[in-house]
Design a protein around this motif. Structure first.
Motif, PDB file in Angstrom:
ATOM      1  N   PRO A  44       0.840  -1.191   0.000  1.00 26.13           N
ATOM      2  CA  PRO A  44       0.000   0.000   0.000  1.00 26.13           C
ATOM      3  C   PRO A  44       0.885   1.254   0.000  1.00 26.13           C
ATOM      4  O   PRO A  44       1.991   1.245   0.559  1.00 26.13           O
ATOM      5  N   VAL A  45       0.403   2.305  -0.656  1.00 25.64           N
ATOM      6  CA  VAL A  45       1.138   3.566  -0.741  1.00 25.64           C
ATOM      7  C   VAL A  45       0.184   4.696  -0.374  1.00 25.64           C
ATOM      8  O   VAL A  45      -0.920   4.784  -0.936  1.00 25.64           O
ATOM      9  N   LEU A  46       0.597   5.540   0.550  1.00 25.14           N
ATOM     10  CA  LEU A  46      -0.158   6.737   0.901  1.00 25.14           C
ATOM     11  C   LEU A  46       0.558   7.917   0.254  1.00 25.14           C
ATOM     12  O   LEU A  46       1.690   8.241   0.625  1.00 25.14           O
ATOM     13  N   VAL A  47      -0.076   8.532  -0.747  1.00 20.74           N
ATOM     14  CA  VAL A  47       0.499   9.661  -1.474  1.00 20.74           C
ATOM     15  C   VAL A  47      -0.125  10.935  -0.907  1.00 20.74           C
ATOM     16  O   VAL A  47      -1.364  11.049  -0.863  1.00 20.74           O
ATOM     17  N   VAL A  48       0.715  11.881  -0.493  1.00 15.39           N
ATOM     18  CA  VAL A  48       0.223  13.087   0.167  1.00 15.39           C
ATOM     19  C   VAL A  48       0.870  14.318  -0.455  1.00 15.39           C
ATOM     20  O   VAL A  48       2.097  14.428  -0.482  1.00 15.39           O
ATOM     21  N   VAL A  77       4.903   5.704   2.490  1.00 19.41           N
ATOM     22  CA  VAL A  77       4.311   7.036   2.586  1.00 19.41           C
ATOM     23  C   VAL A  77       5.135   7.925   1.672  1.00 19.41           C
ATOM     24  O   VAL A  77       6.343   8.062   1.857  1.00 19.41           O
ATOM     25  N   LEU A  78       4.483   8.497   0.672  1.00 21.81           N
ATOM     26  CA  LEU A  78       5.169   9.327  -0.314  1.00 21.81           C
ATOM     27  C   LEU A  78       4.684  10.759  -0.199  1.00 21.81           C
ATOM     28  O   LEU A  78       3.509  11.049  -0.427  1.00 21.81           O
ATOM     29  N   ALA A  79       5.601  11.669   0.159  1.00 20.21           N
ATOM     30  CA  ALA A  79       5.291  13.090   0.246  1.00 20.21           C
ATOM     31  C   ALA A  79       5.560  13.739  -1.106  1.00 20.21           C
ATOM     32  O   ALA A  79       6.616  13.528  -1.707  1.00 20.21           O
ATOM     33  N   VAL A  80       4.591  14.528  -1.564  1.00 21.50           N
ATOM     34  CA  VAL A  80       4.693  15.216  -2.852  1.00 21.50           C
ATOM     35  C   VAL A  80       4.588  16.726  -2.588  1.00 21.50           C
ATOM     36  O   VAL A  80       3.489  17.287  -2.577  1.00 21.50           O
ATOM     37  N   PRO A  81       5.728  17.380  -2.330  1.00 23.20           N
ATOM     38  CA  PRO A  81       5.677  18.835  -2.096  1.00 23.20           C
ATOM     39  C   PRO A  81       5.123  19.546  -3.328  1.00 23.20           C
ATOM     40  O   PRO A  81       5.446  19.193  -4.460  1.00 23.20           O
ATOM     41  N   SER A  82       4.279  20.544  -3.072  1.00 24.09           N
ATOM     42  CA  SER A  82       3.681  21.300  -4.170  1.00 24.09           C
ATOM     43  C   SER A  82       3.507  22.754  -3.748  1.00 24.09           C
ATOM     44  O   SER A  82       3.181  23.035  -2.600  1.00 24.09           O
TER      45      SER A  82
END
Length: 175
Positions: A44-48, A77-82
């Motif tokens: 499982p992957v949690l994309v945030v 857990v994948l953080a996607v800075p935006s």
């Protein structure tokens, strides 16, 4: 759930193997190189989508807690800075340093990435086209199942360590 046509996939620049799977997407890593969701097949992957100067930025603590608590069992857990909501620092180096100094983050993180609009990353275009979900603010969360399916989405107000999120993560890890 609506099937994506080949023409729509090409228009969106998607690399996903099907309209149902998130695993065909790649992000540029804040550490250099790529983060391929396909590398997390079976997990499982949690994309945030994240931002360093947001009122929800303390949720980084919860993201790290999930990574520490469930990472050994397979959760990513994948953080996607935006900066789409004008609350991110000006460079990847600044973001990385901020997250390290203030939160001790060890989870994977992408480069600063567009998550909405015409310039959105293909993952987020796919998410909107196929699942009707687009981040409305920072710290929106997308839980991807082990086969690349979208299990659930959560808004900014849902804390990463809430039972609402952890119950689904635990169910996916128990499969």
């Amino acid at each position: 759930m609506r099937r994506m046509t080949a023409a729509l996939a090409l228009t969106l620049g998607l690399a996903a193997p099907s309209a149902e799977a998130a695993q065909g997407f790649r992000f540029d890593s804040i550490d250099g190189g790529e983060i391929a969701l396909d590398g997390f097949r079976g997990q499982p992957v949690l994309v945030v989508n994240t931002a360093s100067q947001c009122g929800f930025t303390p949720q980084y603590d919860g993201l790290q807690t999930l990574h520490d608590r469930y990472g050994a069992e397979g959760l990513v857990v994948l953080a996607v800075p935006s900066d789409d909501f004008k609350q991110e620092l000006s460079s990847e180096a600044a973001v990385k340093e901020f997250c390290d100094v203030n939160f001790g983050l060890t989870l994977p993180m992408t480069e600063i990435t567009h998550v909405k609009g015409a310039d959105a990353h293909p993952f987020y275009k796919w998410l909107k086209a196929e699942h009707g979900f687009a981040p409305r603010w920072n710290f929106n969360k997308v839980l991807i199942g082990p086969e690349g399916e979208v299990v659930d989405t959560y808004g900014s107000l849902t804390k990463p360590t809430s039972r609402k999120v952890t119950r689904k993560i635990e169910a996916l890890l128990a499969r």
